[in-house]
Every structure is written in structure tokens, then in C-alpha cells.
Enzyme design. Structure first.
Site, PDB file in Angstrom:
ATOM      1  N   LYS A  80       0.865  -1.183   0.000  1.00  0.00           N
ATOM      2  CA  LYS A  80       0.000   0.000   0.000  1.00  0.00           C
ATOM      3  C   LYS A  80       0.898   1.228   0.000  1.00  0.00           C
ATOM      4  O   LYS A  80       2.051   1.162   0.416  1.00  0.00           O
ATOM      5  CB  LYS A  80      -0.873   0.006   1.264  1.00  0.00           C
ATOM      6  CG  LYS A  80      -2.125   0.819   1.150  1.00  0.00           C
ATOM      7  CD  LYS A  80      -3.257   0.058   0.493  1.00  0.00           C
ATOM      8  CE  LYS A  80      -4.510   0.898   0.385  1.00  0.00           C
ATOM      9  NZ  LYS A  80      -5.635   0.164  -0.173  1.00  0.00           N
TER      10      LYS A  80
ATOM     11  N   GLY B 296     -20.437   6.705   4.025  1.00  0.00           N
ATOM     12  CA  GLY B 296     -19.519   7.123   2.955  1.00  0.00           C
ATOM     13  C   GLY B 296     -20.033   6.702   1.590  1.00  0.00           C
ATOM     14  O   GLY B 296     -20.002   5.514   1.240  1.00  0.00           O
ATOM     15  N   VAL B 297     -20.561   7.679   0.837  1.00  0.00           N
ATOM     16  CA  VAL B 297     -21.064   7.354  -0.507  1.00  0.00           C
ATOM     17  C   VAL B 297     -20.101   7.932  -1.551  1.00  0.00           C
ATOM     18  O   VAL B 297     -20.461   8.758  -2.378  1.00  0.00           O
ATOM     19  CB  VAL B 297     -22.522   7.832  -0.723  1.00  0.00           C
ATOM     20  CG1 VAL B 297     -23.493   6.816  -0.186  1.00  0.00           C
ATOM     21  CG2 VAL B 297     -22.782   9.201  -0.090  1.00  0.00           C
ATOM     22  N   GLY B 298     -18.858   7.483  -1.446  1.00  0.00           N
ATOM     23  CA  GLY B 298     -17.835   7.863  -2.425  1.00  0.00           C
ATOM     24  C   GLY B 298     -17.867   6.879  -3.581  1.00  0.00           C
ATOM     25  O   GLY B 298     -18.932   6.396  -3.973  1.00  0.00           O
TER      26      GLY B 298
ATOM     27  N   VAL C 270     -16.999   3.660  -3.952  1.00  0.00           N
ATOM     28  CA  VAL C 270     -17.600   2.346  -3.692  1.00  0.00           C
ATOM     29  C   VAL C 270     -19.000   2.497  -3.098  1.00  0.00           C
ATOM     30  O   VAL C 270     -19.956   1.859  -3.562  1.00  0.00           O
ATOM     31  CB  VAL C 270     -16.722   1.502  -2.729  1.00  0.00           C
ATOM     32  CG1 VAL C 270     -17.377   0.157  -2.472  1.00  0.00           C
ATOM     33  CG2 VAL C 270     -15.332   1.306  -3.289  1.00  0.00           C
TER      34      VAL C 270
ATOM     35  N   TYR D  48     -21.244   4.783  -3.191  1.00  0.00           N
ATOM     36  CA  TYR D  48     -22.302   5.257  -4.088  1.00  0.00           C
ATOM     37  C   TYR D  48     -22.772   4.116  -5.004  1.00  0.00           C
ATOM     38  O   TYR D  48     -23.967   3.901  -5.175  1.00  0.00           O
ATOM     39  CB  TYR D  48     -21.797   6.442  -4.915  1.00  0.00           C
ATOM     40  CG  TYR D  48     -22.900   7.079  -5.725  1.00  0.00           C
ATOM     41  CD1 TYR D  48     -23.710   8.060  -5.175  1.00  0.00           C
ATOM     42  CD2 TYR D  48     -23.159   6.668  -7.034  1.00  0.00           C
ATOM     43  CE1 TYR D  48     -24.752   8.626  -5.903  1.00  0.00           C
ATOM     44  CE2 TYR D  48     -24.193   7.219  -7.769  1.00  0.00           C
ATOM     45  CZ  TYR D  48     -24.987   8.204  -7.198  1.00  0.00           C
ATOM     46  OH  TYR D  48     -26.013   8.752  -7.925  1.00  0.00           O
TER      47      TYR D  48
END
Ligand code: NAD
Length: 370
Positions: A82, A182-184, A186, A188
Site C-alpha cells: 500500500k 460514505g457514498v464515495g 464504492v 455510491y
């Protein structure tokens, strides 16, 4: 500092950590390679305004380790790594910074393969690609496998169904309530899949525009970011950052199961036991968020022929099969689902000849308390 980094690396079994800085672009980044036993270390690069280098280091070490387990559980020929770039992606991201990061990746000669993560986009990967070929998730137009987050969302959707089947004996999401933190990228797309299948959604995002868009599109309930974890729902889907399941939040949860994409949702190993005590079914994050690396691997294997979307979709269907096996193993052996997943990962690493595969202590500590 140097001694501490080495101690941290020894504790986690990391192979290599690279600190990168570039005065011209302002790049400050850390690349962590946890394991190359199964293949090159694959893991996205996250850009985040960490408060300190120590915070960034802690995050990258944990994220890299989780990638080793993610690839192993999914049966993929990839290692775990990462990268983190310290800075606000909305203000500090420039072409020169991304290119400097690309040169740092290139310097590792393919031991680490980068991709997008929080704060990064496919377009950013195209810039990184100007400096290194060891970048994945680039645009489909240029022969890449594109944004991996759709397949990640698909895998999480399957996991939500698997959780429902385990709890209610019925996998259908229709009229079930799922709370998405969190609707970023992924979150969303997960919301889209769930809404289309008839689920009721509760959503929250620290970015008000994203939250409003999701509420409008999915006809869901919008709650404040500090309320989402306490939302009454069938499944809670953490799709923002890690560490959200901990000794403070777990007693307040009002869900039957947890299935989300966020990496490292458990703040500490004992949190798996805390969830178990509350009889909340936990779908281990690295098991169910493997859609992204499956997508990337299919892109890498495609070579000149390019990316095969149908193959990636087919492989992602193994995610719920693996998750079901983990639930069954946990039930049969009286261990937590986190422990069952880690035992599966360790077995796959060992089978691949990784005799010295280090099993993280979080598995041993996450046994059932009863
Ligand atoms: P993203 O940056 O596109 O989305 C994250 C969203 O969470 C953003 O909209 C952000 O505003 C919101 N957010 C941040 N803190 C929040 C909080 N406290 N409460 C509510 N909302 C908050 O990132 P992404 O690519 O969608 O990834 C989400 C998570 O899934 C990350 O942990 C990532 O590491 C993990 N993941 C992503 C992929 C992938 O394919 N993108 C694959 C595997 C795992």
C-alpha cells in the site's frame, strides 16, 4: 524513529517500507510492502491529510498487511502493499506530485504495483503512468482495467446478500435496510445496486454534496456522519475509512450485520469479539472488498488483449462463496468470523510455500470470548 519503524515492521512481518519526499512537488509519501510471497505487492495509493508522519505510517502498515490477506483469501497470485501520500487531495494534488510518486513506484522495479484508493482517481493513475508501468486501474480507453470500485461494490453487494441469508435464511435485499457510511466511489455504487434491488437505504457522508446526491438518487434517508453508525438497520456498510468499529462505537450499533468496503474496520483485534458478544455478524472487510483487486488482476493478465470485464465479474462471484465458507467455519469451530478468515488466509499462504507466513496476532485475540 528508525528503530520504531523497524520494530513496527517486525511486529507486522513487513518486508520493506520506503519513505519518499520530493522538494519540487512537495511529495511526502510512504510505500509499504508487506509481502511478496504470492506475487508482486498490490495495493492502492491513498492521499489523505494525515496529522503526522506517524499516523500515515501506522495507516500504511496496517493497510499493506490487510492487502496480503485480501489477495490470499481470494486465492490471487498477488502480495500485499500500500502507499500513502500525505496531503489534502482537493488542494495539494498536482501533476508534478503524482509524477514524483510515479518515479518512487518505478524505483521499486515492480515489487509494488499501485492503483487508486481514497483521494485518488483513474485520471490520477494516468498521470502516474507517465513515470511508471507498475500502475494498475488506468483508463479502459488506454487498455487498462478502469476504476476498480464498481467490482468492489458488486462484491460488497453479494456479501450483504450472504449476511442476510445467514441471519434470515433469505438473501433478498428487498425491503431490507442498509446503512452506508460514505457514498464515495464504492459506497455510491453499492447504493445504486442496493436501491435497484429494492433495499431501503440510510446514507451519510462528510461531503454534503455527495450525501445530497445519494439521498436524491436512492430516495434514501440522509443522516449526519456522526449518526450513521447508530442507525437502526439490517446491515451496516462502512465504506469510508478504517477503525470505525471499536470499544466506543460497538456498544451503540443497532444493526444485525456489518458488510462494507472500508479497509481495517476493526480498530483492534478484540473488536471482533465485541461484535460477537453483541451477536452482530461481521463480514471481514478484506474478504468482501476483494472485487477491486480481482478487477486489477484480470487487467494485468489481459496483456495486449486488454481487460476482460466478463471474466472479472465471474471471479467476483467467488466472494460470497468464500464468505459463506467463513461463516460456516466460524459457526462450526466457535471462533469469530475474523479468526476464520485469517486462518483461511494463513492456510493459503502456507500452501503456496510460504512456510514462514506470519499470522497476525489479531486473529488469535479475536476468538470468541464465551
Ligand atoms: P472515496 O474517497 O471515493 O469515498 C470515501 C467517502 O467517504 C467519501 O465520499 C468521503 O467524503 C466519505 N467519508 C470520509 N469520512 C467519512 C465519515 N466519517 N463519515 C461519512 N463519510 C465519510 O473512497 P472509495 O474508493 O469509495 O473507498 C472507500 C473505502 O473502501 C476505503 O476505505 C477504501 O480503502 C476501501 N476500498 C476501496 C476499494 C476501491 O475499489 N475503491 C477497494 C477495496 C477497499
Amino acid at each position: 524513529m528508525a528503530t520504531d519503524v523497524l520494530k513496527d515492521m517486525q511486529r507486522g512481518g513487513h518486508e520493506q517500507v520506503v519513505f519518499c519526499q520530493d522538494a519540487d512537488s512537495g511529495l511526502r509519501a510512504i510505500i509499504a510492502i508487506h509481502s511478496t510471497l504470492l506475487g508482486p505487492a498490490l495495493g492502492g495509493v491513498r492521499m489523505w491529510p494525515y496529522a503526522s508522519t506517524e499516523d500515515a505510517l501506522r495507516d500504511v502498515l496496517r493497510l499493506a498487511e490487510a492487502m496480503t490477506y485480501k489477495a490470499a483469501v481470494a486465492g490471487l497470485p498477488l502480495g500485499g502493499g500500500k502507499a500513502v501520500i500525505i496531503g489534502d487531495p482537493k488542494r495539494a494534488k498536482t501533476e508534478s506530485l503524482l509524477r514524483a510518486f510515479g518515479r518512487a513506484v518505478e524505483g521499486l522495479g515492480g515489487r509494488y504495483l499501485t492503483a487508486e484508493d481514497v483521494g485518488m482517481t483513474v485520471a490520477d493513475m494516468e498521470v502516474v503512468r507517465k513515470e511508471t508501468k507498475h500502475v494498475t486501474g488506468t483508463s479502459e480507453k488506454t487498455g487498462g482495467s478502469g476504476d476498480p470500485s464498481y467490482l468492489t461494490a458488486k462484491g460488497v453487494f453479494y456479501a450483504v446478500e450472504t449476511c442476510l441469508k445467514e441471519i434470515y435464511r433469505d438473501p433478498s435485499v428487498k425491503n431490507r435496510t442498509v446503512a452506508i457510511q460514505g457514498v464515495g466511489k464504492v459506497g455510491y455504487q453499492l447504493g445504486e445496486l442496493l436501491a435497484t434491488a429494492g433495499a431501503r437505504l440510510i446514507i451519510a457522508d462528510t461531503d454534503p454534496q455527495r450525501a445530497m446526491l445519494a439521498r436524491r438518487e436512492f430516495e434514501g434517508w440522509k443522516v449526519e456522519p456522526d449518526e450513521i453508525l447508530q442507525a437502526e438497520c439490517d446491515v451496516l456498510a462502512p465504506c469510508a475509512l478504517g477503525g470505525v468499529l471499536n470499544r466506543k462505537t460497538i456498544p451503540k450499533l443497532r444493526c444485525r450485520a456489518i458488510a462494507g468496503a472500508a479497509n481495517n474496520q476493526l480498530e483492534e483485534p478484540a473488536d471482533a469479539g465485541r461484535l460477537e458478544e453483541r451477536r452482530i455478524l461481521y463480514a471481514p472487510d478484506y474478504v468482501i472488498s476483494a472485487g477491486g483487486i480481482i478487477n486489477i488482476l484480470v487487467g494485468l493478465q489481459g496483456g495486449r488483449k486488454g481487460y476482460d470485464r466478463a471474466k472479472a465479474e465471474r471471479l467476483a462471484k467467488h466472494i460470497p462463496v468464500t464468505l459463506q465458507a467463513i461463516f460456516s467455519k466460524a459457526r462450526a469451530q466457535g471462533i469469530t468470523t475474523a479468526q476464520a478468515a485469517e486462518e483461511l488466509a494463513a492456510a493459503r499462504l502456507e500452501k503456496a510455500g510460504a512456510k514462514k507466513a506470519k499470522v497476525s496476532p489479531r486473529g488469535r485475540k479475536s476468538r470468541r470470548v464465551r
